[in-house]
Structure formats: C-alpha cells, structure tokens
Design an enzyme around this catalytic site. Structure first.
Site, short mmCIF file in Angstrom:
data_model
loop_
_atom_site.label_atom_id
_atom_site.label_comp_id
_atom_site.label_asym_id
_atom_site.label_seq_id
_atom_site.Cartn_x
_atom_site.Cartn_y
_atom_site.Cartn_z
CB VAL A 47 -0.97 0.06 1.21
CG1 VAL A 47 -2.00 -1.05 1.15
CG2 VAL A 47 -0.21 -0.02 2.54
N GLY A 84 6.09 3.15 -3.71
CA GLY A 84 5.69 1.75 -3.87
C GLY A 84 6.80 0.93 -4.51
CD GLU A 102 -8.38 -5.54 -6.12
OE1 GLU A 102 -9.15 -5.60 -7.11
OE2 GLU A 102 -8.67 -6.02 -5.02
CE1 TYR A 134 3.00 -5.23 -6.54
CE2 TYR A 134 0.84 -5.16 -7.55
CZ TYR A 134 1.65 -4.99 -6.44
OH TYR A 134 1.12 -4.54 -5.26
#
Length: 193
Positions: A125, A136, A160, A167
């Site tokens: 998060v 992140g 999600e 990613y």
C-alpha cells in the site's frame, strides 16, 4: 508452512478458478544478489531521506492505527489493530516508509513464507497522497531484494487487475509456465440446478 492458494503444477482447465477481483502473480527469479547494494534501486535510500522519507524494516515505531488508515485509504477493509500486530509478528520480511514531517507510515509491504523456497508478498500500500512518486517501487524493490538475499526465488503476490502494470516491471507475471493460483474460499458455493 503451507502456502495456501499457490499450486506448483498446472491444473486441468476444468479445475481452474476464474477470479474477477484478485489475480495471483508470481516471479521465479533465476539470479540472486550477493550484497544489499542499493545501486540497483530506482531511488536510493539517501534520495528518499533527502525528500523526507525514512525506510523502516521492523514493526518498532510503526503506529498500527496510522497503518490501518493507509489500508482504509486504498480500499482495504478496516482491520483490528491487535490482529495486524499478530500478522506482523508472523511476517518474515517487511518494509515501510515513514514520512518524517508527520512520523506516519505512507508506504508498506510485507512477505511471509517458508524462509527457504517460497514467499508471498502481502499488503502493498501507498497512501494516496504519496502515490506516483516512487515509494511503492522503492518498497517493492527492497522487499524483493531481501527475499532474494535469503535465497528465495519463488515469490508470489495477490493483486487487483488494475495495478498489474505496476508489478510487471518488477519481474512479476501472471500464470508463469501455465501455473494457476487458487484461493480457498469460505463463501458458500452456488448449487448447480
């Protein structure tokens, strides 16, 4: 430790679960870093510090109510702080970023696993007010590096679908080698008529 939800061989298509909300992605990394060099990071620890951020690797000084606020801000359900503490005490690796002006966490990620072969990354998060500035990525690069230093090369996470693009540049792919992730569900199964 059994890593529920991850399978090590392809399943027949008749047994594959279709998911619409979460997607399991994993990375099988062939090379291992030999040192904790920060030369490979997109943003160095010093650059983070110059912008008012400090990287933390323990739960000491982590205010769980503030962390819970970040979870809620990104759409996670509010969690019982005592359960968060137990989860963190059973976590193998974690990283969080503290914003020094407020002493609050603004980015967080953790990993659990068997400590040898496999790890799963959880709870990635970034406070919405701090998204888009590399926090992140900074947390993920370092967490992955920590896992690789331990010799762990099978790293999975749940994501999600809307953030898969975040990613992929970090080495994660959906369904590598035809491997499908599954999740045990406590929801009642609909009866076929």
């Amino acid at each position: 430790m059994l890593l529920r939800g991850i399978v090590s061989s392809p399943l027949p298509s008749s047994l594959r679960l279709k998911t619409h909300k979460n997607l399991t992605v994993s990375a099988q990394i062939k090379t291992q870093p030999t040192t904790a060099s920060s030369n490979n990071y997109t943003i160095s620890d010093q650059a983070l510090e110059s912008r008012g951020f400090v990287l933390r690797r323990t739960i000491e000084e982590l205010n769980l109510d503030h962390l819970n606020s970040v979870f809620v801000a990104v759409g996670f359900p509010k969690r019982d702080p005592q359960k968060i503490r137990v989860a963190l005490e059973n976590t193998d690796s974690l990283l969080w970023v503290e914003y020094t002006k407020t002493s609050k966490p603004v980015a967080f990620a953790r990993a659990t696993g068997d400590g040898v072969f496999n790890a799963i990354i959880w709870d990635v998060v970034v406070d919405p007010s701090f998204q888009g500035i590399g926090l992140g990525k900074a947390v993920m690069e370092r967490l992955i590096h920590q896992l690789l230093l331990k010799g762990i090369c099978n790293i999975a996470l749940y994501s999600e679908p809307r953030v898969l693009g975040f990613y992929r540049p970090l080495g994660f792919v959906a369904d590598p080698d035809g491997i499908r992730g599954m999740v045990y569900s406590t929801r009642k199964q609909k009866k076929k008529k």
